[in-house]
Motif scaffolding. Structure first.
Motif, PDB file in Angstrom:
ATOM      1  N   ALA A 298      -5.332  10.542 -10.353  1.00 15.70           N
ATOM      2  CA  ALA A 298      -5.033   9.696 -11.511  1.00 15.70           C
ATOM      3  C   ALA A 298      -3.735   8.925 -11.293  1.00 15.70           C
ATOM      4  CB  ALA A 298      -4.929  10.545 -12.763  1.00 15.70           C
ATOM      5  N   GLY A 299      -3.745   7.705 -11.737  1.00 15.17           N
ATOM      6  CA  GLY A 299      -2.578   6.848 -11.573  1.00 15.17           C
ATOM      7  C   GLY A 299      -1.452   7.199 -12.516  1.00 15.17           C
ATOM      8  N   GLU A 300      -0.269   6.799 -12.129  1.00 13.00           N
ATOM      9  CA  GLU A 300       0.929   6.987 -12.936  1.00 13.00           C
ATOM     10  C   GLU A 300       1.495   5.626 -13.308  1.00 13.00           C
ATOM     11  OE1 GLU A 300       2.272   9.935 -13.931  1.00 13.00           O
ATOM     12  OE2 GLU A 300       0.586  10.961 -12.981  1.00 13.00           O
ATOM     13  N   TRP A 301       2.041   5.525 -14.513  1.00 18.93           N
ATOM     14  CA  TRP A 301       2.733   4.299 -14.896  1.00 18.93           C
ATOM     15  C   TRP A 301       4.052   4.226 -14.151  1.00 18.93           C
ATOM     16  CZ3 TRP A 301       0.077   0.663 -17.114  1.00 18.93           C
ATOM     17  CH2 TRP A 301      -1.039   0.999 -17.862  1.00 18.93           C
ATOM     18  N   VAL A 302       4.393   3.072 -13.658  1.00 18.40           N
ATOM     19  CA  VAL A 302       5.618   2.880 -12.879  1.00 18.40           C
ATOM     20  C   VAL A 302       6.778   2.655 -13.849  1.00 18.40           C
ATOM     21  CG1 VAL A 302       6.759   1.447 -11.148  1.00 18.40           C
ATOM     22  CG2 VAL A 302       4.297   1.897 -10.967  1.00 18.40           C
TER      23      VAL A 302
ATOM     24  N   LYS B 299       2.823  -1.574 -14.948  1.00 16.18           N
ATOM     25  CA  LYS B 299       2.077  -1.282 -13.721  1.00 16.18           C
ATOM     26  C   LYS B 299       1.697   0.189 -13.686  1.00 16.18           C
ATOM     27  CE  LYS B 299       5.366  -2.812 -10.937  1.00 16.18           C
ATOM     28  NZ  LYS B 299       6.111  -3.262  -9.759  1.00 16.18           N
ATOM     29  N   LYS B 300       0.444   0.423 -13.332  1.00 19.67           N
ATOM     30  CA  LYS B 300      -0.055   1.780 -13.144  1.00 19.67           C
ATOM     31  C   LYS B 300      -0.548   1.891 -11.715  1.00 19.67           C
ATOM     32  CE  LYS B 300      -3.091   5.121 -15.366  1.00 19.67           C
ATOM     33  NZ  LYS B 300      -4.092   5.286 -16.438  1.00 19.67           N
ATOM     34  N   GLU B 301      -0.092   2.929 -11.026  1.00 20.76           N
ATOM     35  CA  GLU B 301      -0.501   3.138  -9.639  1.00 20.76           C
ATOM     36  C   GLU B 301      -1.786   3.960  -9.580  1.00 20.76           C
ATOM     37  OE1 GLU B 301       2.968   5.023  -7.971  1.00 20.76           O
ATOM     38  OE2 GLU B 301       3.797   3.078  -7.366  1.00 20.76           O
TER      39      GLU B 301
ATOM     40  N   ASP C 106       0.797  -1.225   0.000  1.00 22.80           N
ATOM     41  CA  ASP C 106       0.000   0.000   0.000  1.00 22.80           C
ATOM     42  C   ASP C 106       0.829   1.275   0.000  1.00 22.80           C
ATOM     43  OD1 ASP C 106       0.911   0.252   2.621  1.00 22.80           O
ATOM     44  OD2 ASP C 106      -1.092   0.293   3.502  1.00 22.80           O
ATOM     45  N   GLU C 107       2.144   1.143  -0.026  1.00 21.75           N
ATOM     46  CA  GLU C 107       3.039   2.308  -0.029  1.00 21.75           C
ATOM     47  C   GLU C 107       2.684   3.268   1.101  1.00 21.75           C
ATOM     48  OE1 GLU C 107       5.675   2.222  -1.682  1.00 21.75           O
ATOM     49  OE2 GLU C 107       5.267   0.866  -3.351  1.00 21.75           O
ATOM     50  N   GLN C 108       2.618   2.716   2.305  1.00 17.93           N
ATOM     51  CA  GLN C 108       2.317   3.472   3.530  1.00 17.93           C
ATOM     52  C   GLN C 108       0.993   4.231   3.434  1.00 17.93           C
ATOM     53  OE1 GLN C 108       5.976   5.240   2.990  1.00 17.93           O
ATOM     54  NE2 GLN C 108       7.077   3.695   4.153  1.00 17.93           N
ATOM     55  N   GLY C 109      -0.013   3.523   2.888  1.00 15.28           N
ATOM     56  CA  GLY C 109      -1.356   4.075   2.800  1.00 15.28           C
ATOM     57  C   GLY C 109      -1.599   4.979   1.609  1.00 15.28           C
ATOM     58  N   GLN C 110      -0.599   5.167   0.765  1.00 13.65           N
ATOM     59  CA  GLN C 110      -0.727   6.067  -0.392  1.00 13.65           C
ATOM     60  C   GLN C 110      -1.333   5.393  -1.621  1.00 13.65           C
ATOM     61  OE1 GLN C 110       0.135   9.458  -0.071  1.00 13.65           O
ATOM     62  NE2 GLN C 110       0.130   8.693   2.019  1.00 13.65           N
ATOM     63  N   LEU C 111      -1.310   4.065  -1.668  1.00 14.99           N
ATOM     64  CA  LEU C 111      -1.746   3.347  -2.864  1.00 14.99           C
ATOM     65  C   LEU C 111      -3.090   2.665  -2.645  1.00 14.99           C
ATOM     66  CD1 LEU C 111      -0.653   2.520  -5.730  1.00 14.99           C
ATOM     67  CD2 LEU C 111      -0.028   0.361  -4.654  1.00 14.99           C
ATOM     68  N   PHE C 112      -4.030   2.908  -3.552  1.00 19.11           N
ATOM     69  CA  PHE C 112      -5.325   2.231  -3.527  1.00 19.11           C
ATOM     70  C   PHE C 112      -5.239   0.893  -4.256  1.00 19.11           C
ATOM     71  CE2 PHE C 112      -9.198   1.292  -5.983  1.00 19.11           C
ATOM     72  CZ  PHE C 112     -10.017   0.911  -4.942  1.00 19.11           C
ATOM     73  N   ALA C 113      -4.564   0.877  -5.406  1.00 18.78           N
ATOM     74  CA  ALA C 113      -4.463  -0.347  -6.206  1.00 18.78           C
ATOM     75  C   ALA C 113      -3.353  -0.195  -7.234  1.00 18.78           C
ATOM     76  CB  ALA C 113      -5.779  -0.643  -6.917  1.00 18.78           C
ATOM     77  N   LEU C 114      -2.893  -1.334  -7.716  1.00 20.02           N
ATOM     78  CA  LEU C 114      -2.017  -1.389  -8.887  1.00 20.02           C
ATOM     79  C   LEU C 114      -2.850  -1.961 -10.023  1.00 20.02           C
ATOM     80  CD1 LEU C 114       1.438  -2.913  -7.885  1.00 20.02           C
ATOM     81  CD2 LEU C 114       0.979  -0.615  -8.730  1.00 20.02           C
ATOM     82  N   GLU C 115      -2.687  -1.374 -11.186  1.00 23.76           N
ATOM     83  CA  GLU C 115      -3.333  -1.920 -12.371  1.00 23.76           C
ATOM     84  C   GLU C 115      -2.237  -2.493 -13.246  1.00 23.76           C
ATOM     85  OE1 GLU C 115      -6.179  -0.465 -16.043  1.00 23.76           O
ATOM     86  OE2 GLU C 115      -5.789   0.880 -14.371  1.00 23.76           O
ATOM     87  N   LEU C 116      -2.291  -3.793 -13.482  1.00 25.89           N
ATOM     88  CA  LEU C 116      -1.273  -4.446 -14.294  1.00 25.89           C
ATOM     89  C   LEU C 116      -1.838  -4.776 -15.664  1.00 25.89           C
ATOM     90  CD1 LEU C 116      -0.519  -5.556 -11.160  1.00 25.89           C
ATOM     91  CD2 LEU C 116       1.374  -6.318 -12.556  1.00 25.89           C
ATOM     92  N   GLU C 117      -1.087  -4.407 -16.687  1.00 22.64           N
ATOM     93  CA  GLU C 117      -1.438  -4.738 -18.059  1.00 22.64           C
ATOM     94  C   GLU C 117      -0.313  -5.589 -18.629  1.00 22.64           C
ATOM     95  OE1 GLU C 117      -2.458  -1.423 -20.504  1.00 22.64           O
ATOM     96  OE2 GLU C 117      -3.986  -0.703 -19.121  1.00 22.64           O
ATOM     97  N   HIS C 118      -0.661  -6.345 -19.668  1.00 25.55           N
ATOM     98  CA  HIS C 118       0.333  -7.182 -20.333  1.00 25.55           C
ATOM     99  C   HIS C 118       0.035  -7.222 -21.820  1.00 25.55           C
ATOM    100  CE1 HIS C 118      -3.010  -9.970 -20.085  1.00 25.55           C
ATOM    101  NE2 HIS C 118      -2.357 -10.833 -20.838  1.00 25.55           N
ATOM    102  N   TYR C 119       0.991  -7.716 -22.567  1.00 26.48           N
ATOM    103  CA  TYR C 119       0.846  -7.901 -24.001  1.00 26.48           C
ATOM    104  C   TYR C 119       0.430  -9.360 -24.184  1.00 26.48           C
ATOM    105  CZ  TYR C 119       2.145  -7.407 -28.956  1.00 26.48           C
ATOM    106  OH  TYR C 119       2.141  -7.347 -30.321  1.00 26.48           O
TER     107      TYR C 119
END
Length: 152
Positions: free
Chosen positions: A134-138, A125-127, A41-54
């Motif tokens: 809005a999420g950012e791509w990692v 991964k998008k946070e 959760d990155e010390q409560g900062q992260l709600f979810a990770l969105e993972l995409e793949h090819y």
């Protein structure tokens, strides 16, 4: 040596079920090493990770990596599962199970697979922040590239 099990899926996985499937009826396995990557959760900062793949390409690259590990470390079995979709903190992201006659080969095989999955398999991964922004791509990490390089 059995063919590695490779899966890319949105559903969660069960560690014990996967270990049991890999080792059922086997008397030649002396060591099983598992790695499970979890969403934090990155010390409560992260709600979810969105993972995409090819699709298709991710599975092919995972199989290539798994086949290399099987040969290089004389593994007796290998399972690699990577999830995609929205993953919440505390949930599973990735699983690697390496089976070998001895512990060092199993440890090395699992490490090798993870080091290459992090850098070579087409996953992104998008946070999504806990505050709703809005999420950012990692971006890729230099440390992951350095970890992979130790195997060359």
């Amino acid at each position: 040596m059995t063919a590695p099990t490779i899966r890319v899926q949105s559903e969660n996985f069960d560690l014990q079920v996967e270990i049991d499937a890999l080792t059922a009826g086997r008397k030649d396995i002396g060591a099983v090493v598992t790695f499970t990557g979890l969403c934090r959760d990155e010390q409560g900062q992260l709600f979810a990770l969105e993972l995409e793949h090819y699709p298709g390409m991710a599975e092919a690259e995972m199989r290539r990596i798994a086949d290399l590990a099987m040969t290089r470390f004389s593994l007796l079995g290998l399972t690699a599962i990577h999830r995609y979709g929205k993953i919440l903190p505390g949930e599973n992201i990735v699983l690697v199970i390496a089976a070998a006659p001895h512990r060092q080969a199993a440890f090395d095989g699992a490490n090798f697979v993870m080091d290459f999955l992090k850098t070579a398999a087409p996953f992104w991964k998008k946070e999504h922040a806990a505050d709703g922004t809005a999420g950012e791509w990692v971006p890729a990490k230099d440390a992951d590239d350095a970890a992979r390089e130790k195997w060359r």
